[in-house]
Design a protein around this motif. Structure first.
Motif, PDB file in Angstrom:
ATOM      1  N   CYS A 168       0.848  -1.187   0.000  1.00 37.99           N
ATOM      2  CA  CYS A 168       0.000   0.000   0.000  1.00 37.99           C
ATOM      3  C   CYS A 168       0.886   1.241   0.000  1.00 37.99           C
ATOM      4  N   THR A 188      -0.574   4.580   0.042  1.00 38.43           N
ATOM      5  CA  THR A 188      -1.221   5.696   0.708  1.00 38.43           C
ATOM      6  C   THR A 188      -1.842   5.225   2.014  1.00 38.43           C
ATOM      7  N   LEU A 189      -2.121   6.169   2.892  1.00 39.37           N
ATOM      8  CA  LEU A 189      -2.745   5.833   4.167  1.00 39.37           C
ATOM      9  C   LEU A 189      -4.120   5.226   3.945  1.00 39.37           C
ATOM     10  N   ASP A 190      -4.865   5.741   2.982  1.00 44.88           N
ATOM     11  CA  ASP A 190      -6.193   5.217   2.692  1.00 44.88           C
ATOM     12  C   ASP A 190      -6.120   3.753   2.273  1.00 44.88           C
ATOM     13  N   GLN A 191      -5.185   3.429   1.396  1.00 45.15           N
ATOM     14  CA  GLN A 191      -5.018   2.038   0.972  1.00 45.15           C
ATOM     15  C   GLN A 191      -4.574   1.162   2.136  1.00 45.15           C
ATOM     16  N   SER A 192      -3.697   1.667   2.967  1.00 47.87           N
ATOM     17  CA  SER A 192      -3.228   0.897   4.116  1.00 47.87           C
ATOM     18  C   SER A 192      -4.365   0.605   5.085  1.00 47.87           C
ATOM     19  N   LEU A 193      -5.211   1.599   5.336  1.00 45.40           N
ATOM     20  CA  LEU A 193      -6.327   1.388   6.255  1.00 45.40           C
ATOM     21  C   LEU A 193      -7.345   0.410   5.679  1.00 45.40           C
ATOM     22  N   LYS A 194      -7.619   0.511   4.391  1.00 46.86           N
ATOM     23  CA  LYS A 194      -8.544  -0.443   3.762  1.00 46.86           C
ATOM     24  C   LYS A 194      -7.996  -1.855   3.838  1.00 46.86           C
ATOM     25  N   TYR A 226      -2.340   1.633  10.616  1.00 47.97           N
ATOM     26  CA  TYR A 226      -2.024   3.050  10.767  1.00 47.97           C
ATOM     27  C   TYR A 226      -0.594   3.231  11.267  1.00 47.97           C
ATOM     28  N   HIS A 236       2.007   2.084   8.654  1.00 44.13           N
ATOM     29  CA  HIS A 236       2.136   3.055   7.565  1.00 44.13           C
ATOM     30  C   HIS A 236       2.947   4.273   8.006  1.00 44.13           C
TER      31      HIS A 236
END
Length: 112
Positions: A17, A19-25, A71, A74
């Motif tokens: 991942c 981005t943070l968004d991808q990591s959280l998903k 989180y 990342h």
């Protein structure tokens, strides 16, 4: 079915991942899957199928743990990337840029 449940988290871990968004998903999905799989495996060890409410509980606990851990992981990756980019020595004037540029290790001061 058991093989799919056991191999799904392993296959999911091979995805990176950026981005943070991808990591959280990814963390949420992997955590929920792992939590549900753990609850299912625990009940199967006793020979009874798990109720759907308990599978939901296991998935929600896994989801929370996955979100929190993704989180922090990342954030650590971002720090490592920034640190390595500061340590790289760049030689200007090379056309094309030299492919032999390596990060220089930090000099540690030794107190005597």
């Amino acid at each position: 079915m058991k093989r799919v449940i056991l191999l799904s988290p392993l296959l999911a871990l091979m995805v990176s991942c950026s981005t943070l968004d991808q990591s959280l998903k990814f963390g949420a999905a992997a955590g929920a899957l792992a939590g549900a799989a753990a609850m299912y495996a625990g009940h199967e060890a006793h020979g009874s199928p798990p109720p759907s409410q308990e599978l939901g509980t296991g998935a929600s606990i896994g989801l929370a743990v996955g979100l929190i851990s993704s989180y922090f992981i990342h954030q650590k990756v971002i720090e490592d990337r920034e640190e390595s980019s500061r340590q790289t020595e760049i030689y200007f004037g090379d056309l094309p840029p030299s492919p032999f540029v390596f990060p220089q290790p930090k000099q540690q001061k030794r107190g005597h």
